[in-house]
Design a protein around this motif. Structure first.
Motif, PDB file in Angstrom:
ATOM      1  N   VAL A   6      40.915 -55.630 -43.121  1.00  0.00           N
ATOM      2  CA  VAL A   6      41.846 -55.796 -44.240  1.00  0.00           C
ATOM      3  C   VAL A   6      43.048 -54.800 -44.090  1.00  0.00           C
ATOM      4  O   VAL A   6      42.752 -53.599 -43.845  1.00  0.00           O
ATOM      5  CB  VAL A   6      41.107 -55.368 -45.698  1.00  0.00           C
ATOM      6  N   PRO A   7      44.405 -55.084 -44.400  1.00  0.00           N
ATOM      7  CA  PRO A   7      45.183 -54.097 -44.230  1.00  0.00           C
ATOM      8  C   PRO A   7      45.149 -52.921 -45.190  1.00  0.00           C
ATOM      9  O   PRO A   7      44.612 -52.800 -46.312  1.00  0.00           O
ATOM     10  CB  PRO A   7      46.387 -54.997 -44.984  1.00  0.00           C
ATOM     11  N   ARG A   8      45.281 -51.712 -44.454  1.00  0.00           N
ATOM     12  CA  ARG A   8      44.776 -50.368 -44.920  1.00  0.00           C
ATOM     13  C   ARG A   8      45.546 -50.347 -46.205  1.00  0.00           C
ATOM     14  O   ARG A   8      44.731 -49.701 -47.121  1.00  0.00           O
ATOM     15  CB  ARG A   8      45.395 -49.439 -43.918  1.00  0.00           C
ATOM     16  N   PRO A   9      46.671 -50.550 -46.468  1.00  0.00           N
ATOM     17  CA  PRO A   9      47.273 -50.240 -47.862  1.00  0.00           C
ATOM     18  C   PRO A   9      46.508 -50.986 -48.777  1.00  0.00           C
ATOM     19  O   PRO A   9      46.274 -50.532 -50.017  1.00  0.00           O
ATOM     20  CB  PRO A   9      48.568 -50.698 -47.718  1.00  0.00           C
ATOM     21  N   ALA A  10      46.084 -52.307 -48.878  1.00  0.00           N
ATOM     22  CA  ALA A  10      45.284 -52.894 -49.699  1.00  0.00           C
ATOM     23  C   ALA A  10      43.823 -52.345 -49.984  1.00  0.00           C
ATOM     24  O   ALA A  10      43.606 -52.304 -51.143  1.00  0.00           O
ATOM     25  CB  ALA A  10      45.137 -54.418 -49.226  1.00  0.00           C
ATOM     26  N   VAL A  11      43.175 -51.861 -48.884  1.00  0.00           N
ATOM     27  CA  VAL A  11      41.997 -51.007 -49.085  1.00  0.00           C
ATOM     28  C   VAL A  11      42.277 -49.686 -50.020  1.00  0.00           C
ATOM     29  O   VAL A  11      41.228 -49.737 -51.015  1.00  0.00           O
ATOM     30  CB  VAL A  11      41.295 -50.779 -47.776  1.00  0.00           C
ATOM     31  N   VAL A  12      43.079 -49.028 -49.593  1.00  0.00           N
ATOM     32  CA  VAL A  12      43.459 -47.690 -50.289  1.00  0.00           C
ATOM     33  C   VAL A  12      43.866 -48.073 -51.704  1.00  0.00           C
ATOM     34  O   VAL A  12      43.173 -47.420 -52.684  1.00  0.00           O
ATOM     35  CB  VAL A  12      44.541 -46.765 -49.210  1.00  0.00           C
ATOM     36  N   TYR A  13      44.758 -48.922 -52.046  1.00  0.00           N
ATOM     37  CA  TYR A  13      45.262 -49.096 -53.453  1.00  0.00           C
ATOM     38  C   TYR A  13      44.390 -49.644 -54.077  1.00  0.00           C
ATOM     39  O   TYR A  13      43.946 -49.743 -55.435  1.00  0.00           O
ATOM     40  CB  TYR A  13      46.474 -50.098 -53.504  1.00  0.00           C
ATOM     41  N   GLY A  14      43.478 -50.772 -53.332  1.00  0.00           N
ATOM     42  CA  GLY A  14      42.482 -51.443 -54.166  1.00  0.00           C
ATOM     43  C   GLY A  14      41.129 -50.685 -54.588  1.00  0.00           C
ATOM     44  O   GLY A  14      40.735 -50.665 -55.917  1.00  0.00           O
ATOM     45  N   PHE A  15      40.755 -49.822 -53.758  1.00  0.00           N
ATOM     46  CA  PHE A  15      39.804 -48.863 -54.129  1.00  0.00           C
ATOM     47  C   PHE A  15      40.162 -47.666 -55.070  1.00  0.00           C
ATOM     48  O   PHE A  15      39.376 -47.435 -55.948  1.00  0.00           O
ATOM     49  CB  PHE A  15      39.014 -48.161 -52.845  1.00  0.00           C
ATOM     50  N   ALA A  16      41.269 -47.578 -54.895  1.00  0.00           N
ATOM     51  CA  ALA A  16      41.934 -46.525 -56.059  1.00  0.00           C
ATOM     52  C   ALA A  16      41.804 -47.053 -57.223  1.00  0.00           C
ATOM     53  O   ALA A  16      41.839 -46.359 -58.408  1.00  0.00           O
ATOM     54  CB  ALA A  16      43.284 -46.065 -55.547  1.00  0.00           C
ATOM     55  N   GLY A  17      42.142 -48.334 -57.289  1.00  0.00           N
ATOM     56  CA  GLY A  17      42.241 -49.161 -58.535  1.00  0.00           C
ATOM     57  C   GLY A  17      40.935 -48.963 -59.362  1.00  0.00           C
ATOM     58  O   GLY A  17      40.711 -49.426 -60.567  1.00  0.00           O
ATOM     59  N   VAL A  18      39.755 -48.759 -58.557  1.00  0.00           N
ATOM     60  CA  VAL A  18      38.379 -48.631 -59.352  1.00  0.00           C
ATOM     61  C   VAL A  18      38.218 -47.225 -60.217  1.00  0.00           C
ATOM     62  O   VAL A  18      37.548 -47.072 -60.986  1.00  0.00           O
ATOM     63  CB  VAL A  18      37.435 -48.902 -58.323  1.00  0.00           C
ATOM     64  N   ILE A  19      39.104 -46.356 -59.923  1.00  0.00           N
ATOM     65  CA  ILE A  19      38.861 -45.045 -60.504  1.00  0.00           C
ATOM     66  C   ILE A  19      38.974 -45.081 -62.043  1.00  0.00           C
ATOM     67  O   ILE A  19      38.212 -44.643 -62.724  1.00  0.00           O
ATOM     68  CB  ILE A  19      39.918 -43.921 -59.857  1.00  0.00           C
ATOM     69  N   PRO A  20      39.819 -45.826 -62.614  1.00  0.00           N
ATOM     70  CA  PRO A  20      39.738 -45.952 -63.874  1.00  0.00           C
ATOM     71  C   PRO A  20      38.948 -46.733 -64.567  1.00  0.00           C
ATOM     72  O   PRO A  20      38.392 -46.234 -65.665  1.00  0.00           O
ATOM     73  CB  PRO A  20      41.259 -46.611 -64.285  1.00  0.00           C
ATOM     74  N   PHE A  21      38.176 -47.577 -63.832  1.00  0.00           N
ATOM     75  CA  PHE A  21      36.997 -48.179 -64.199  1.00  0.00           C
ATOM     76  C   PHE A  21      35.901 -47.289 -64.271  1.00  0.00           C
ATOM     77  O   PHE A  21      35.073 -47.037 -65.265  1.00  0.00           O
ATOM     78  CB  PHE A  21      36.586 -49.346 -63.401  1.00  0.00           C
ATOM     79  N   TYR A 129      41.361 -61.488 -47.737  1.00  0.00           N
ATOM     80  CA  TYR A 129      41.061 -61.108 -49.017  1.00  0.00           C
ATOM     81  C   TYR A 129      39.533 -61.134 -49.648  1.00  0.00           C
ATOM     82  O   TYR A 129      39.214 -60.429 -50.544  1.00  0.00           O
ATOM     83  CB  TYR A 129      41.815 -62.268 -49.726  1.00  0.00           C
ATOM     84  N   ARG A 130      38.876 -62.036 -49.148  1.00  0.00           N
ATOM     85  CA  ARG A 130      37.464 -62.014 -49.533  1.00  0.00           C
ATOM     86  C   ARG A 130      36.785 -60.629 -49.282  1.00  0.00           C
ATOM     87  O   ARG A 130      35.912 -60.211 -50.344  1.00  0.00           O
ATOM     88  CB  ARG A 130      36.448 -63.138 -48.815  1.00  0.00           C
ATOM     89  N   PHE A 131      36.948 -60.105 -48.112  1.00  0.00           N
ATOM     90  CA  PHE A 131      36.357 -58.658 -47.768  1.00  0.00           C
ATOM     91  C   PHE A 131      36.765 -57.710 -48.779  1.00  0.00           C
ATOM     92  O   PHE A 131      36.188 -56.488 -48.858  1.00  0.00           O
ATOM     93  CB  PHE A 131      36.489 -58.584 -46.428  1.00  0.00           C
ATOM     94  N   LEU A 132      38.008 -57.845 -49.146  1.00  0.00           N
ATOM     95  CA  LEU A 132      38.548 -56.634 -50.069  1.00  0.00           C
ATOM     96  C   LEU A 132      37.931 -57.133 -51.611  1.00  0.00           C
ATOM     97  O   LEU A 132      37.558 -55.978 -52.222  1.00  0.00           O
ATOM     98  CB  LEU A 132      40.091 -56.860 -50.056  1.00  0.00           C
ATOM     99  N   ARG A 133      38.210 -58.243 -51.818  1.00  0.00           N
ATOM    100  CA  ARG A 133      37.787 -58.636 -53.356  1.00  0.00           C
ATOM    101  C   ARG A 133      36.326 -58.332 -53.740  1.00  0.00           C
ATOM    102  O   ARG A 133      36.002 -57.954 -54.809  1.00  0.00           O
ATOM    103  CB  ARG A 133      38.174 -60.130 -53.707  1.00  0.00           C
ATOM    104  N   ARG A 134      35.241 -58.712 -52.599  1.00  0.00           N
ATOM    105  CA  ARG A 134      33.819 -58.773 -52.951  1.00  0.00           C
ATOM    106  C   ARG A 134      33.275 -57.181 -53.286  1.00  0.00           C
ATOM    107  O   ARG A 134      32.874 -56.777 -54.538  1.00  0.00           O
ATOM    108  CB  ARG A 134      32.883 -59.139 -51.826  1.00  0.00           C
ATOM    109  N   PRO A 135      33.517 -56.343 -52.727  1.00  0.00           N
ATOM    110  CA  PRO A 135      32.982 -54.949 -52.918  1.00  0.00           C
ATOM    111  C   PRO A 135      33.804 -54.323 -54.414  1.00  0.00           C
ATOM    112  O   PRO A 135      33.311 -53.584 -55.329  1.00  0.00           O
ATOM    113  CB  PRO A 135      33.358 -53.871 -51.937  1.00  0.00           C
ATOM    114  N   LEU A 136      35.245 -54.859 -54.376  1.00  0.00           N
ATOM    115  CA  LEU A 136      36.015 -54.256 -55.889  1.00  0.00           C
ATOM    116  C   LEU A 136      35.317 -54.833 -57.021  1.00  0.00           C
ATOM    117  O   LEU A 136      35.196 -54.500 -57.987  1.00  0.00           O
ATOM    118  CB  LEU A 136      37.565 -54.344 -55.574  1.00  0.00           C
ATOM    119  N   THR A 137      35.110 -56.333 -56.824  1.00  0.00           N
ATOM    120  CA  THR A 137      34.440 -56.991 -57.821  1.00  0.00           C
ATOM    121  C   THR A 137      33.155 -56.494 -58.271  1.00  0.00           C
ATOM    122  O   THR A 137      32.785 -56.095 -59.497  1.00  0.00           O
ATOM    123  CB  THR A 137      34.503 -58.416 -57.650  1.00  0.00           C
ATOM    124  N   VAL A 138      32.202 -56.112 -57.503  1.00  0.00           N
ATOM    125  CA  VAL A 138      31.014 -55.431 -57.899  1.00  0.00           C
ATOM    126  C   VAL A 138      31.055 -54.390 -58.435  1.00  0.00           C
ATOM    127  O   VAL A 138      30.591 -54.008 -59.371  1.00  0.00           O
ATOM    128  CB  VAL A 138      30.115 -55.641 -56.361  1.00  0.00           C
TER     129      VAL A 138
END
Length: 157
Positions: A6-21, A129-138
């Motif tokens: 997965v493109p690195r920026p998408a991984v970093v921003y995606g997982f950072a987006g879990v912090i407020p949750f 996109y599937r490989f980014l969305r799966r762990p983030l959704t979980v």
């Protein structure tokens, strides 16, 4: 394919987006009741924003013409309708009390992930996109679920 592709920026921003949750969940469990309610409200508002963003991803893919021969062909009623539904459901969830609101948010994240998988299969979203969305959704559903459990315990259920 895996998360490493997965493109690195998408991984970093995606997982950072879990912090407020996660912060909202920790606040719901660790703060005194009056502040725990604020943490829960903040978490739900953030969830609504993220659902809106996730729907907008599909609007952007349609505008870019992903999965069609040209951008106008990609701008279908179904595709654009799907892109606005998460925002509408998220908004409605904010009008509900916390107990049903959290459930609506959790179900909507799960349904959106299912829709994303369908879009990937149809070539309307990139395969990675599937490989980014799966762990983030979980992670998001776990955080919201733990907040729901805390709310239930605090309410005496």
């Amino acid at each position: 394919m895996s998360l490493s592709e997965v493109p690195r920026p998408a991984v970093v921003y995606g997982f950072a987006g879990v912090i407020p949750f996660a912060a909202g969940t920790l606040g719901a469990w660790l703060l005194p009741p009056e502040e725990a309610g604020l943490a829960l409200s903040a978490q739900m508002a953030y969830a609504a924003c993220i659902l809106s963003f996730m729907g907008a991803v599909h609007w952007g893919l349609a505008m870019a013409g992903v999965g069609a021969t040209d951008t106008r062909a990609a701008m279908t009623w179904e595709r654009l309708g799907w892109s606005v539904m998460p925002a509408l459901v998220a908004w409605a969830s904010m009008l509900l009390p916390a107990l049903p609101g959290l459930v609506v948010l959790m179900v909507t994240f799960a349904l959106l992930f299912h829709g994303d998988l369908m879009a990937i299969r149809l070539g309307l979203a990139p395969p990675w996109y599937r490989f980014l969305r799966r762990p983030l959704t979980v992670m998001v559903i776990i955080c919201l679920g733990l907040s729901l459990i805390r709310l239930l315990l605090a309410s005496g259920y």
